[in-house]
Design a protein around this motif. Sequence first.
Motif, short mmCIF file in Angstrom:
data_model
loop_
_atom_site.label_atom_id
_atom_site.label_comp_id
_atom_site.label_asym_id
_atom_site.label_seq_id
_atom_site.Cartn_x
_atom_site.Cartn_y
_atom_site.Cartn_z
N PRO A 135 0.82 -1.21 0.00
CA PRO A 135 0.00 0.00 0.00
C PRO A 135 0.86 1.26 0.00
O PRO A 135 0.37 2.34 -0.31
N THR A 136 2.14 1.14 0.30
CA THR A 136 3.04 2.29 0.35
C THR A 136 3.78 2.50 -0.97
O THR A 136 3.74 3.58 -1.55
N SER A 137 4.44 1.47 -1.45
CA SER A 137 5.30 1.61 -2.64
C SER A 137 4.70 1.02 -3.91
O SER A 137 5.29 1.14 -4.97
N GLY A 138 3.57 0.35 -3.82
CA GLY A 138 2.93 -0.22 -4.99
C GLY A 138 3.45 -1.60 -5.33
O GLY A 138 4.11 -2.25 -4.53
N PRO A 139 3.19 -2.07 -6.56
CA PRO A 139 3.60 -3.41 -6.95
C PRO A 139 5.08 -3.48 -7.35
O PRO A 139 5.60 -2.56 -7.95
N LYS A 140 5.71 -4.59 -6.98
CA LYS A 140 7.11 -4.82 -7.36
C LYS A 140 7.30 -6.31 -7.61
O LYS A 140 6.66 -7.14 -6.98
N ARG A 141 8.22 -6.64 -8.52
CA ARG A 141 8.54 -8.02 -8.85
C ARG A 141 10.01 -8.27 -8.54
O ARG A 141 10.89 -7.58 -9.05
N PHE A 142 10.26 -9.27 -7.71
CA PHE A 142 11.61 -9.54 -7.23
C PHE A 142 12.16 -10.82 -7.84
O PHE A 142 11.49 -11.85 -7.84
N ASP A 143 13.41 -10.73 -8.34
CA ASP A 143 14.12 -11.88 -8.89
C ASP A 143 15.16 -12.34 -7.87
O ASP A 143 15.71 -11.53 -7.13
N PHE A 144 15.45 -13.63 -7.87
CA PHE A 144 16.43 -14.18 -6.94
C PHE A 144 17.81 -14.07 -7.56
O PHE A 144 18.11 -14.71 -8.57
N GLN A 145 18.66 -13.21 -6.97
CA GLN A 145 20.01 -12.99 -7.48
C GLN A 145 20.97 -12.86 -6.32
O GLN A 145 20.71 -12.12 -5.37
N GLY A 146 22.06 -13.56 -6.37
CA GLY A 146 23.09 -13.44 -5.35
C GLY A 146 22.62 -13.82 -3.95
O GLY A 146 23.10 -13.26 -2.98
N GLY A 147 21.65 -14.70 -3.86
CA GLY A 147 21.17 -15.17 -2.57
C GLY A 147 20.09 -14.32 -1.94
O GLY A 147 19.68 -14.58 -0.81
N VAL A 148 19.63 -13.27 -2.65
CA VAL A 148 18.56 -12.41 -2.13
C VAL A 148 17.54 -12.11 -3.23
O VAL A 148 17.82 -12.28 -4.42
N TRP A 149 16.36 -11.64 -2.83
CA TRP A 149 15.31 -11.26 -3.78
C TRP A 149 15.48 -9.78 -4.11
O TRP A 149 15.35 -8.92 -3.23
N VAL A 150 15.76 -9.46 -5.38
CA VAL A 150 16.12 -8.11 -5.81
C VAL A 150 15.11 -7.58 -6.82
O VAL A 150 14.71 -8.28 -7.76
N TYR A 151 14.72 -6.30 -6.62
CA TYR A 151 13.88 -5.59 -7.59
C TYR A 151 14.82 -4.96 -8.62
O TYR A 151 15.62 -4.08 -8.31
N ARG A 152 14.78 -5.43 -9.85
CA ARG A 152 15.77 -5.05 -10.87
C ARG A 152 15.79 -3.56 -11.19
O ARG A 152 16.82 -3.02 -11.57
N HIS A 153 14.66 -2.90 -11.09
CA HIS A 153 14.60 -1.49 -11.50
C HIS A 153 15.36 -0.57 -10.55
O HIS A 153 15.91 0.44 -10.97
N SER A 154 15.39 -0.92 -9.26
CA SER A 154 16.04 -0.04 -8.28
C SER A 154 17.18 -0.72 -7.54
O SER A 154 17.97 -0.05 -6.88
N GLY A 155 17.26 -2.06 -7.60
CA GLY A 155 18.29 -2.78 -6.87
C GLY A 155 17.96 -3.05 -5.42
O GLY A 155 18.74 -3.67 -4.71
N GLU A 156 16.81 -2.56 -4.95
CA GLU A 156 16.45 -2.81 -3.55
C GLU A 156 15.99 -4.26 -3.37
O GLU A 156 15.52 -4.89 -4.31
N THR A 157 16.14 -4.76 -2.15
CA THR A 157 15.75 -6.13 -1.86
C THR A 157 14.36 -6.17 -1.24
O THR A 157 13.90 -5.18 -0.66
N LEU A 158 13.72 -7.31 -1.37
CA LEU A 158 12.39 -7.51 -0.77
C LEU A 158 12.45 -7.27 0.74
O LEU A 158 11.65 -6.53 1.30
N HIS A 159 13.43 -7.88 1.39
CA HIS A 159 13.55 -7.79 2.84
C HIS A 159 13.90 -6.37 3.28
O HIS A 159 13.41 -5.89 4.31
#
Length: 187
Positions: A135-159
């Motif tokens: 509800p704060t940042s909207g929808p995001k899709r995270f890929d598993f890279q380097g042992g963490v879930w990463v949002y490709r557009h910004s590089g931020e992690t799910l956690h």
Amino acid sequence: MALVRASFMGRLWPQRPAVCSIWASQFSLHVASLPRRKPLHLVPSTVFLAAPSVLKAGTSRQYSVELDDIRYEQISDETLESLSEYLEELVALDTAPQDCDVLYSSGVLTVHLGTNGTYVINKQTPNKQIWLSSPTSGPKRFDFQGGVWVYRHSGETLHGLLTVELSKVFSSNVDFLACAFGSSESA
């Protein structure tokens, strides 16, 4: 239905109805434009999921392809179960907003936070991704890279994103990085 003229391997094919298109890295070929009596044997190096005009030059859609299906299921299930357990602990705290609820079922984690909205975190098996609706940042899709879930557009992690957003909601410092696959050390 549009009629197109297709050029393939130096030969110009007569106009025929175009039904389906394949967009490859070096050329476009309208499959329905080819005569049906001739077999088509194509092995393009890169197949785009959209027309070249939609994509930037030299890019293609990439997913968490380094994971096989079984490993993706294990990692995504462990991630969602870990997040669910931690969220249940947070909801039990005195600082939690009223009317909070955490539900995890069939690969979908739903977190109702009363007036602060609802978070939905779910597996997206065909793409080997985890999707977040915040509800704060909207929808995001995270890929598993380097042992963490990463949002490709910004590089931020799910956690990391959950830590920042839910620290505000719970009015305390929460740390999702300690959950499974929250940091590259936990992988």
